[in-house]
Design an enzyme around this catalytic site. Structure first.
Site, PDB file in Angstrom:
ATOM      1  CG  HIS A   1      16.110 -22.184 -37.339  1.00  0.00           C
ATOM      2  ND1 HIS A   1      15.141 -21.756 -36.446  1.00  0.00           N
ATOM      3  CD2 HIS A   1      16.369 -21.124 -38.146  1.00  0.00           C
ATOM      4  CE1 HIS A   1      14.844 -20.495 -36.701  1.00  0.00           C
ATOM      5  NE2 HIS A   1      15.573 -20.086 -37.722  1.00  0.00           N
TER       6      HIS A   1
ATOM      7  CB  CYS B   1      15.938 -16.418 -29.957  1.00  0.00           C
ATOM      8  SG  CYS B   1      14.184 -16.501 -29.533  1.00  0.00           S
TER       9      CYS B   1
ATOM     10  NE  ARG C   1       9.339 -18.275 -39.607  1.00  0.00           N
ATOM     11  CZ  ARG C   1       8.938 -18.837 -38.480  1.00  0.00           C
ATOM     12  NH1 ARG C   1       7.974 -19.748 -38.481  1.00  0.00           N
ATOM     13  NH2 ARG C   1       9.488 -18.531 -37.332  1.00  0.00           N
TER      14      ARG C   1
ATOM     15  CE1 TYR D   1       8.557 -11.449 -42.564  1.00  0.00           C
ATOM     16  CE2 TYR D   1       8.235 -13.826 -42.491  1.00  0.00           C
ATOM     17  CZ  TYR D   1       8.906 -12.687 -42.064  1.00  0.00           C
ATOM     18  OH  TYR D   1       9.923 -12.805 -41.156  1.00  0.00           O
TER      19      TYR D   1
ATOM     20  CB  SER E   1      12.220 -16.996 -35.648  1.00  0.00           C
ATOM     21  OG  SER E   1      12.250 -18.146 -36.457  1.00  0.00           O
TER      22      SER E   1
ATOM     23  NE  ARG F   1      12.640 -11.040 -39.778  1.00  0.00           N
ATOM     24  CZ  ARG F   1      13.219 -12.083 -39.184  1.00  0.00           C
ATOM     25  NH1 ARG F   1      14.451 -12.444 -39.486  1.00  0.00           N
ATOM     26  NH2 ARG F   1      12.569 -12.764 -38.257  1.00  0.00           N
TER      27      ARG F   1
ATOM     28  CE  LYS G   1      13.431 -19.103 -41.506  1.00  0.00           C
ATOM     29  NZ  LYS G   1      14.435 -19.420 -40.495  1.00  0.00           N
TER      30      LYS G   1
ATOM     31  CG  ASP H   1      17.607 -18.319 -40.564  1.00  0.00           C
ATOM     32  OD1 ASP H   1      17.311 -18.203 -39.357  1.00  0.00           O
ATOM     33  OD2 ASP H   1      16.768 -18.593 -41.438  1.00  0.00           O
TER      34      ASP H   1
HETATM   35  P1  GDP Z   1      17.522 -14.270 -35.058  1.00  0.00           P
HETATM   36  O1  GDP Z   1      16.166 -14.023 -35.601  1.00  0.00           O
HETATM   37  O2  GDP Z   1      17.634 -15.530 -34.276  1.00  0.00           O
HETATM   38  O3  GDP Z   1      18.575 -14.143 -36.097  1.00  0.00           O
HETATM   39  O4  GDP Z   1      17.780 -13.122 -33.978  1.00  0.00           O
HETATM   40  P2  GDP Z   1      18.514 -11.703 -34.108  1.00  0.00           P
HETATM   41  O5  GDP Z   1      19.981 -11.859 -33.967  1.00  0.00           O
HETATM   42  O6  GDP Z   1      18.017 -10.989 -35.303  1.00  0.00           O
HETATM   43  O7  GDP Z   1      17.984 -10.996 -32.808  1.00  0.00           O
HETATM   44  C1  GDP Z   1      16.584 -10.855 -32.550  1.00  0.00           C
HETATM   45  C2  GDP Z   1      16.374  -9.786 -31.508  1.00  0.00           C
HETATM   46  O8  GDP Z   1      17.037 -10.178 -30.295  1.00  0.00           O
HETATM   47  C3  GDP Z   1      16.960  -8.433 -31.906  1.00  0.00           C
HETATM   48  O9  GDP Z   1      16.075  -7.425 -31.517  1.00  0.00           O
HETATM   49  C4  GDP Z   1      18.246  -8.379 -31.136  1.00  0.00           C
HETATM   50  O10 GDP Z   1      18.620  -7.040 -30.854  1.00  0.00           O
HETATM   51  C5  GDP Z   1      17.952  -9.178 -29.877  1.00  0.00           C
HETATM   52  N1  GDP Z   1      19.166  -9.852 -29.337  1.00  0.00           N
HETATM   53  C6  GDP Z   1      20.079 -10.560 -30.050  1.00  0.00           C
HETATM   54  N2  GDP Z   1      21.101 -10.979 -29.257  1.00  0.00           N
HETATM   55  C7  GDP Z   1      20.813 -10.544 -28.001  1.00  0.00           C
HETATM   56  C8  GDP Z   1      21.473 -10.665 -26.730  1.00  0.00           C
HETATM   57  O11 GDP Z   1      22.547 -11.240 -26.591  1.00  0.00           O
HETATM   58  N3  GDP Z   1      20.849 -10.084 -25.659  1.00  0.00           N
HETATM   59  C9  GDP Z   1      19.661  -9.408 -25.792  1.00  0.00           C
HETATM   60  N4  GDP Z   1      19.125  -8.876 -24.687  1.00  0.00           N
HETATM   61  N5  GDP Z   1      19.016  -9.275 -26.973  1.00  0.00           N
HETATM   62  C10 GDP Z   1      19.574  -9.831 -28.060  1.00  0.00           C
HETATM   63  P1  PGA Z   2      15.217 -15.603 -38.073  1.00  0.00           P
HETATM   64  O1  PGA Z   2      14.724 -15.964 -39.560  1.00  0.00           O
HETATM   65  O2  PGA Z   2      15.444 -16.961 -37.480  1.00  0.00           O
HETATM   66  O3  PGA Z   2      16.436 -14.817 -38.357  1.00  0.00           O
HETATM   67  O4  PGA Z   2      14.184 -14.858 -37.316  1.00  0.00           O
HETATM   68  C1  PGA Z   2      13.454 -15.854 -40.031  1.00  0.00           C
HETATM   69  C2  PGA Z   2      12.486 -16.827 -39.388  1.00  0.00           C
HETATM   70  O5  PGA Z   2      12.935 -17.824 -38.765  1.00  0.00           O
HETATM   71  O6  PGA Z   2      11.302 -16.585 -39.540  1.00  0.00           O
HETATM   72 MN    MN Z   3      15.152 -18.365 -38.987  1.00  0.00          MN
HETATM   73 MN    MN Z   4      18.295 -13.931 -38.145  1.00  0.00          MN
END
Ligand code: GDP
Ligand code: PGA
Ligand code: MN
Ligand code: MN
Length: 604
Positions: free
Chosen positions: A247, A271, A78, A218, A269, A386, A227, A294
């Protein structure tokens, strides 16, 4: 030249016909294709994407009906600095968004859009965010000149003929969403695998409920239902109508006693939302089912509870770090196929690979199209690479996903990536304090947006890049949701941090499936079972109240993960003060009162 219409306009909905005609006149595509969402259409689209080199078909024995794509190396995330909220009045976009006068922006973008679809097909994608059977279905029409976007939209949103028919039947309002990669083709000019433009604009017109996007392919910039609509435009609608567009992931948690709770969680994002939504608990007898990963749309029901739906139809997950241990449910989902993988490595045997996945291949092609081996200095995959996969393929999807009423939320978690300061889990004292936690949420920046990675910034409710209006007004809306509704029935609010580090930089908390222990404590707090101690920042687990049975982590690390360090918190105060000052009179006074309370409890 007039565009060749490959399928006759399959609707009499005048608003849609006008939108399509107007955009076609401005962008002059060679062809117009009205999307049906059929399997045949998917096959035609993906075959065409293979033919132009955008897609590489994966080995069907490994991932059936699935494709690898590599973007232009500059178009990977983004673009927050190119994202605008063009409200009529500048004050309505607030201090956290970019703004330009809407007519000035439109004049500027009309120049960019003029003839921009030359040589291309213009796809018309009728879609609905949320359920088609919702009381007020939330329709959109995305016009795009990208086949990649069209294919991805089919995975991520309910789209196609059945949606268009319903729009016609209801003569429904819809959000017009215009997208172009911004790369017209001259007569005889060959296309590239990933067309895009160095000039990018991602623009929301909140009063008109309109989206204009230019220059990027993207996901977050181009799949406009996600989004742009379901967060930025929807948050503005939600403010006007008294609901919330957030979110947040949504999950269903069932205890060994078969008591069911629903949890929503807002993390910035990259996290941990997708991982938490699909969590495989490590504690015996507990079960998690996913509802969303999400976005949550939440409305107060007749019963006074906050009911949440996931408006999306697919997962758009971060690939790196996903594996059989961290997220077995995501692995199962993508292994069923019907998925698009963008900016990961392609293996010699027709599969995909990324950092953190098991069994690194001896050699592969990196996301940049270069030869890669485990000894390579460069990453095989972009950190924001992704997978895009249908949500219905997820075995642990809760049946409630299909219920247009959604699920009643018991707990809201806020969280982010912080190496220090923020403990593993803290319970807010009440809704206003929880709103304060959300409004001051801080997190290290990630690769999900362009710009520096690892810099701590305030990301209120994990919505910094997604609030479609003045963030000060958004905080007031949160406060009002608590005030106007029965506090006893609203969700309890918690703040979590899976990412606190030790002195060597290692994670203090093992995370992933072990996060079920924190979910258990949260649920037991709500039911008045788990003990907590009061600290200046809120309630934290009393010694022994967090279930660590069988957990392989040393006691000192655990203590450090849970610790409330008063000195570190004192250092936060000037930063929070400076953050709040940004909003001037628009900041609800309740939040200043909360800050005063925190200062008093910390003794500053
Ligand atoms: P989103 O973008 O908020 O959906 O985050 P994701 O679930 O896709 O996770 C983003 C990154 O954080 C990935 O590389 C995960 O492996 C990592 N991650 C997710 N949960 C945890 C956790 O509980 N501990 C750690 N250390 N890393 C995590
Ligand atoms: P994420 O979604 O929160 O899973 O990273 C895409 C974004 O927020 O850009
Ligand atoms: Mn998101
Ligand atoms: Mn996600």
């Amino acid at each position: 030249m007039t565009a060749e219409v490959t399928t006759a306009a399959p609707t009499t909905h005048q608003g849609i016909l006008d939108f399509v005609a107007e955009v076609a006149a401005m962008t002059t595509p060679d062809r117009i294709h009205w999307c049906t969402g059929s399997d045949e259409e998917w096959t035609e689209l993906t075959d065409a994407l293979v033919a132009t080199g955008t897609f590489t078909r994966l080995d069907p024995a490994k991932k059936p009906n699935s494709f690898h794509a590599a973007s232009d190396p500059t178009d990977v995330a983004r673009v927050e600095d190119r994202t605008y909220i063009c409200s009529v009045e500048e004050k309505d976009c607030g201090p956290t968004n970019n703004w330009m006068d809407p007519s000035e922006m439109k004049a500027l973008m009309r120049k960019l859009y003029a003839g921009c679809m030359k040589g291309r097909t213009m796809y018309v994608v009728p879609f609905v965010m949320g359920h088609l059977e919702a009381e007020h279905p939330m329709f959109g029409v995305e016009i795009t000149d990208s086949a990649y976007v069209t294919a991805s939209m089919r995975v991520m949103a309910r789209m196609g003929s059945h949606v268009l028919e319903k729009m016609e039947e209801l003569d429904a309002d819809f959000v017009p969403a215009l997208h172009s990669v911004g790369m017209p083709l001259e007569e005889g000019q060959d296309d590239v695998a990933w067309p895009c433009n160095d000039t990018k604009y991602i623009v929301q017109f909140p009063e008109e409920r309109t989206i204009w996007s230019f220059g990027s392919g993207y996901g977050g910039n181009a799949l406009l239902g996600k989004k742009c609509y379901a967060l930025r435009i929807a948050s503005a609608i939600a403010r006007d109508e008294g609901w919330m567009a957030e979110h947040m992931l949504i999950l269903k948690l069932t205890s060994p006693q078969k008591v069911t709770k629903y949890v929503a969680a807002a993390f910035p994002s990259a996290c941990g939302k997708t991982n938490l939504a699909m969590l495989e608990p490590t504690i015996p007898g507990w079960k998690v089912e996913a509802i969303g990963d999400d976005i949550a749309w939440m409305r107060v029901g007749d019963d006074g509870r906050l009911w949440a739906v996931n408006p999306e139809y697919g997962f758009f997950g971060v690939a790196p770090g996903t594996n059989e241990h961290t997220n077995p449910n995501a692995m199962k989902t993508i292994n069923k196929g019907n998925s698009v993988f963008t900016n990961v490595a392609l293996t010699e045997d027709g599969d995909v690979w990324w950092e953190g996945l098991e069994n690194p291949p001896a050699q592969a092609t990196s996301w940049k199209g270069e030869p890669w081996t485990p000894d390579s200095e460069e990453l095989s995959s972009h950190p924001n690479s992704r997978y895009c996969t249908p949500i219905k393929q997820c075995d642990m999807l809760a049946p409630e996903y299909d219920d247009p009423r959604g699920v009643p939320i018991d707990a809201i978690l806020f969280g982010g990536r912080r190496k220090t300061t923020i403990p593993l889990v803290t319970e807010a004292r009440d809704w206003a304090h929880g709103t304060f936690m959300g409004a001051t949420l801080s997190s290290e920046t990630t690769a999900a947006a362009t710009g520096a990675v690892g810099v701590v910034r305030r990301d209120p409710m994990a919505m910094l890049p997604f609030i479609g209006y003045n963030a000060g007004d958004y905080f007031s809306h949160w406060i009002n949701m608590g005030k106007e509704n029965d506090a006893a029935k609203m969700p309890k609010i918690f703040y979590v941090n899976w990412f606190r580090r030790d002195d060597e930089g290692g994670f203090l908390w093992p995370g992933f499936g072990e996060n079920s222990r924190v979910l258990k404590w949260v649920i037991e707090r709500i039911d008045g079972q788990a003990a907590a101690v009061e600290t200046p920042i809120g309630h934290v687990p009393a010694p022994g109240s967090l279930d660590v049975d069988g957990l392989d982590v040393d006691e000192a690390a655990l203590q450090q993960a849970l610790d409330v360090d008063v000195e570190e918190w004192k250092a936060e105060i000037p930063q929070i003060t400076e953050w709040f000052e940004k909003f001037g009179d628009d900041l609800p006074t309740v939040l200043w009162t909360e800050l005063d309370g925190l200062k008093a409890r910390l003794g500053v």
